[in-house]
Design an enzyme around this catalytic site. Structure first.
Site, PDB file in Angstrom:
ATOM      1  N   LYS A  80       0.847  -1.192   0.000  1.00 58.86           N
ATOM      2  CA  LYS A  80       0.000   0.000   0.000  1.00 58.86           C
ATOM      3  C   LYS A  80       0.887   1.249   0.000  1.00 58.86           C
ATOM      4  O   LYS A  80       1.987   1.226   0.578  1.00 58.86           O
ATOM      5  CB  LYS A  80      -0.842  -0.074   1.288  1.00 58.86           C
ATOM      6  CG  LYS A  80      -1.924   0.944   1.462  1.00 58.86           C
ATOM      7  CD  LYS A  80      -2.699   0.645   2.771  1.00 58.86           C
ATOM      8  CE  LYS A  80      -3.858   1.568   3.001  1.00 58.86           C
ATOM      9  NZ  LYS A  80      -4.649   1.205   4.212  1.00 58.86           N
ATOM     10  N   SER A 155      -9.676   0.911   3.363  1.00 56.57           N
ATOM     11  CA  SER A 155      -8.876   1.760   2.520  1.00 56.57           C
ATOM     12  C   SER A 155      -7.804   1.018   1.709  1.00 56.57           C
ATOM     13  O   SER A 155      -7.294   1.566   0.746  1.00 56.57           O
ATOM     14  CB  SER A 155      -8.175   2.828   3.367  1.00 56.57           C
ATOM     15  OG  SER A 155      -7.285   2.231   4.278  1.00 56.57           O
ATOM     16  N   SER A 179      -9.572  -1.626   7.420  1.00 54.82           N
ATOM     17  CA  SER A 179      -9.019  -1.386   6.087  1.00 54.82           C
ATOM     18  C   SER A 179      -8.270  -2.543   5.445  1.00 54.82           C
ATOM     19  O   SER A 179      -7.956  -2.483   4.261  1.00 54.82           O
ATOM     20  CB  SER A 179      -8.106  -0.169   6.114  1.00 54.82           C
ATOM     21  OG  SER A 179      -8.887   0.987   5.995  1.00 54.82           O
TER      22      SER A 179
HETATM   23  N1  GLN Z   1     -13.064   2.749   6.920  1.00 57.59           N
HETATM   24  C1  GLN Z   1     -12.555   3.166   8.188  1.00 57.59           C
HETATM   25  C2  GLN Z   1     -12.320   4.653   8.182  1.00 57.59           C
HETATM   26  O1  GLN Z   1     -12.542   5.272   7.192  1.00 57.59           O
HETATM   27  C3  GLN Z   1     -11.316   2.411   8.517  1.00 57.59           C
HETATM   28  C4  GLN Z   1     -10.134   2.901   7.780  1.00 57.59           C
HETATM   29  C5  GLN Z   1      -8.894   2.125   8.096  1.00 57.59           C
HETATM   30  O2  GLN Z   1      -8.948   1.060   8.696  1.00 57.59           O
HETATM   31  N2  GLN Z   1      -7.771   2.690   7.746  1.00 57.59           N
HETATM   32  O3  GLN Z   1     -11.929   5.197   9.181  1.00 57.59           O
END
Ligand code: GLN
Length: 492
Positions: A80, A155, A179
């Site tokens: 990532k 994400s 994520s």
């Molecule tokens: N979808 C969650 C958020 O937007 C988790 C994001 C993540 O785990 N980085 O905060």
């Protein structure tokens, strides 16, 4: 075109060790696959073609000399874009970091490289890991390989999509509230969020530091275990890493399920869940039962408060972590455009232009809940609730060995379906978010499919373990994967 890119890490590792394939051929196959499908999937922000081929050749030389560095030597893996990579632009998919070239390697990346892994490239994500669909990337929207009109989740959407589309053999992602697990579920791959502190966060651009965890996305449980063996462990550069010895996770997979106590929390099967998703999860729970596990209904009473708790603590930490992007130290800056500007103008305009709408929303929310007048009402209260959420899990693990739940209330949704509605988007994290404040490990394992618009969409099941319970959740994930034996792959 050779189809070596279809191999799992375990298969590739074996064939490399037996001299049946070379890392150069394997890497070429992955690069050809990227050339073929990337115009449709758009999982990568950067493909490191030249350095990947060089690393592959170096790996082959080590093999020929009888000196492979590890089981993963020569295996093509991607990360990532939140991971700092030495001399390779690292943007976190945000405009404000455009042009930022780290002078050091994130520990997890360094460990992969020290193990001989071939770094294929940097993967797309929601900017700064804020999101659940990868639509918040400032650069492009990654597509779900199972249906190109749908999101891959987020994400770490680029990581999940690239693995599902055979554009790398495995990937690293990060998980602050789901994520790794949610995109893994939506793309039909395995995604492991380890125990907080099990993998070093050093060199990974911080989202919410008390919740951030690094972990693998892979085609199989065994592959996730193999990556974990390399990246886990104490790191003097991250004071929150745990000193407990790192087990050989891939050796813990074969234990049978007889007598294993599996808890199913009633709060996770409340309204709002898609009926077809529910059926897939129920079928998997039945499967675990047929393998000898004992299923028990349990309660995690503070579940309904976990999402609200998360959406106070996380933006609070985000607002503090993002304050370092002042337009001077990293990446994008309006300083470079005009010669003389007052300092405040540099800050204001660089941040105003560099941050996307979601980052701004979180900075404002976070600043608000930390401000003098609201600190007690929001931040302090959320910290207390965090303790209660964690206690729920501590109590549950006195009675059961693992907990299973859905990962996401729905399968992959359409691109654009939720992007204008932050609350709807936040609700897609309802089953993954409580795990991070608790710090415990959890894995998303492919459990089945639902059909939408005549297309098969994957659904994952979440298996949660106690602190440092990676061996048991990997074990359950592996046994379930074997028993379900899902063979479908996305057609691209
Ligand atoms: N979808 C969650 C958020 O937007 C988790 C994001 C993540 O785990 N980085 O905060």
């Amino acid at each position: 075109m050779s189809n070596l890119c279809n191999l799992t890490i375990a298969e590739a590792s074996k064939q490399l060790a037996e001299g049946k394939i070379t890392s150069a051929d394997l890497t070429k196959s992955v690069l050809e696959r990227i050339e073929q499908v990337e115009p449709k999937v758009e999982a990568y922000l950067k493909v490191l073609e030249d350095s990947a081929l060089k690393e592959a050749e170096a790996s082959d030389k080590r093999r020929q000399a009888g000196k492979p560095l590890s089981k993963l030597d020569g295996v093509p893996i991607a990360v990532k874009d939140l991971f700092c990579t030495k001399d390779v632009e690292t943007t976190a998919a945000s405009n404000i970091l455009k042009g930022f070239v780290p002078c050091y390697e994130a520990t997890a990346v360094k460990k992969l490289k020290d193990a001989g892994v071939v770094l294929v490239g940097k993967l797309n994500q929601d900017a700064f890991a804020h999101g659940s669909s990868t639509e918040n990337s400032d650069f492009k929207v990654t597509k779900n390989p199972w249906d190109l009109e749908r999101v891959p989740g987020g994400s770490s959407g680029g990581s999940a999509a690239a693995v599902a589309a055979d554009e790398c053999l495995g990937a690293l992602g990060t998980d602050t509230g789901g994520s790794i697990r949610q995109p893994a579920s939506l793309c039909g791959v395995v995604g492991l969020k380890p125990t907080y502190g099990r993998v070093s966060r050093y060199g990974v651009i911080a989202m919410a530091s008390s919740l951030d965890v690094i972990g693998p996305l892979a085609k199989t449980t065994e592959d996730a275990a193999l990556i974990m063996e390399v990246i886990a462990g104490r790191d003097s550069l991250d004071g929150t890493t745990l000193g407990a010895p790192v087990p050989e996770y891939s050796k813990e997979l074969e234990k049978d399920m007889k007598g294993l106590k599996v808890g199913v929390p009633k709060e996770y099967f409340a309204e709002g869940m898609d009926e077809d998703v529910k059926k897939v999860i129920e079928k998997s729970v039945e499967k675990l039962k047929s393998l000898g596990a004992e299923i028990a209904e349990i309660s995690l009473p503070h579940t309904d408060m976990a999402l609200a708790t998360y959406y106070i603590l996380q933006p609070a930490e985000v607002s503090s972590n993002l304050s370092r992007y002042d337009g001077i130290k990293y990446g994008f800056s309006t300083l470079r455009e005009e010669k003389e500007q007052p300092l405040e103008k540099v800050y204001f305009e660089s941040r105003g232009q560099g941050f996307g709408a979601e980052a701004k929303r979180r900075v404002m929310l976070g600043t608000h809940v930390l401000s003098a007048g609201y600190y007690d009402a929001y931040y302090k209260k959320a910290m207390k609730l965090r303790t209660l959420v964690k206690k729920d899990f501590d109590e549950a693990f006195k009675k059961v060995d693992v907990i299973v739940t859905p990962v996401s209330p729905t399968p992959a949704f359409k691109i654009g379906e939720k992007s204008d509605n932050p609350i709807q988007m936040y609700l897609s994290d309802i089953y993954t978010v409580p795990i991070n404040p608790a710090g415990v490990p959890a894995i998303s394992t492919p459990a089945g499919f639902v059909e939408r618009d005549g297309k098969k969409l994957p659904v994952g099941i979440q298996i949660i373990g106690p602190m440092l319970g990676e061996p048991v959740i990997l074990n359950v994930s592996y046994q379930l994967e074997k028993a379900l034996s899902l063979k479908d792959r996305p057609k691209l």
